[in-house]
Design an enzyme around this catalytic site. Sequence first.
Site, PDB file in Angstrom:
ATOM      1  CB  CYS A 198      48.843  35.752  25.269  1.00  0.00           C
ATOM      2  SG  CYS A 198      48.032  35.111  24.074  1.00  0.00           S
TER       3      CYS A 198
ATOM      4  CG  ASP B 145      50.980  29.499  34.073  1.00  0.00           C
ATOM      5  OD1 ASP B 145      50.169  28.982  33.026  1.00  0.00           O
ATOM      6  OD2 ASP B 145      50.530  30.523  34.483  1.00  0.00           O
TER       7      ASP B 145
END
Lengths: 294, 294
Positions: free
Chosen positions: A240, A16
């Site tokens: 992000c 991730d």
Amino acid sequence: MIFPEQVTIRDVTLRDGLQNESVFVETEQKIEKVKEIIAAGFKRIEVTSFVHPKWVPTMQDADELGQRLPIILGVEYEALVPNKRGLDRFLQSNFHSAVLFLSASTAHNQANVNKSTEESLEEVTELIAITNKEGRKTVGAISTAFVCPFSGEVPYEEVEKVAEALVNSGVNELGLGDTIGKATPRQIYEYSSRILEKFPDVPLSLHLHDTYGYGLANVMAGIQAGVRLFDVAQAGLGGCPYAPGSPGNIQASKVVQLLEKQNINTGLDIDQILKLDIEFPKLLGSSKVLTKTV
Amino acid sequence: MIFPEQVTIRDVTLRDGLQNESVFVETEQKIEKVKEIIAAGFKRIEVTSFVHPKWVPTMQDADELGQRLPIILGVEYEALVPNKRGLDRFLQSNFHSAVLFLSASTAHNQANVNKSTEESLEEVTELIAITNKEGRKTVGAISTAFVCPFSGEVPYEEVEKVAEALVNSGVNELGLGDTIGKATPRQIYEYSSRILEKFPDVPLSLHLHDTYGYGLANVMAGIQAGVRLFDVAQAGLGGCPYAPGSPGNIQASKVVQLLEKQNINTGLDIDQILKLDIEFPKLLGSSKVLTKTV
């Protein structure tokens, strides 16, 4: 409040943390980093995803990683498996656990994999059955288990419905993901408590993001609910890509310091982790920028 | 976990937020800001300190503020009172409450006011008695109630000893300060629980700093212990002047959003507070830089 003696921390940096980066970290360097993560004491490491390399080029070396990771007693490697094709690749690798995932929110699931939650659930439960039959461990990861970027707060009932189907299909572990970092401690506490009450025999993990600064408060809330397994990324990677510098996954060093200072044992070496806080961003800075292949 | 219906938030921006700044905000502008803070719904506002202006020149207009603040039903103004001379000034002002303070850690107290905790305690309890006799409210604020920058973790027993003397002298309210932001949720929970258990009739507040990112987790821990009053500063002002940009007091907007999202009512207007997030730093940027007078 409850302060347990021990909590397990899973490292998800290489999956991730790197997934949405615009650079490709070389396989050799990923393996080096896995060794350093192990040296810091982590026993559970989520390394990659068997997604199609066209879609997530940062994960293009999943098969190679699956052959080359050092086999070490007590260390469990995990990889995301998005579909049947991914599962075939996974089963030819040496990863211990397959992370089968879907979103509790249909709006997010649709945006992510172009299917309703219902449709994904059907596929995921089949993949769980096959994986278990092949003797590998399965982790059912429920994304947007609290708040969806499109539809807002996700009702608990929808999360339980997904969890129940996963448990019925024989999943070995459940995970709830605060995918966009908008869950409050109250929501973390209430949803986690209810899931643990409903499925007391299935270990539950929390995957938290620190986007709005709720990360540490949410770790404490999860602990109060009875959660004893948390995902972290070194250096808080996984923010992000469209908001550089924004915090991503909850940061390994911050979580470990918070817990150890409270005499909650993690079995981890904070000095090693603090080194990774510096080295991971350096590695990203020196890695090859990906050219869009899609 | 406990999620109470209501929690009170006290604004300390003009005192702890500005105290260590290198600029002097004009009295007129402070009064304007007090009005904006009231417009956001705050009912308790710590405005200044009656410390000698030579020592803390940012607070040099305490007497003037004490005459000029708008009297509004239900709004309570507070001011720090460091000694008898300060108390004389306070008693000539219109402030409702005197905040009498000392450090639980003798090392910090010595560095701060050049006295042992014991010596300060004697003086502070006398000041409390006089203030109460004069019909004003007293708040006993215990600094370094968790961790001292010089001597490390402060044993609970030392905090209780100070609290007990304050309560015995008739203090109307107690406050525990995590002066350097190093307290863990566990410490906040344990110390606050024990103080509330020992002195159930004296309201207890927490004064938290966000230096290490524990602010919001500590608010939640305080709530679990039964604390229902928290100090905040607009824009998180009050960081160390030697580490520009470092977070200071827990930030009003962050705390209010955290609580309101969990249906814990603060009675505050988040939109007004978000404006203050922008306006306070602007005000500091445009204020006159102080020339050292000491």
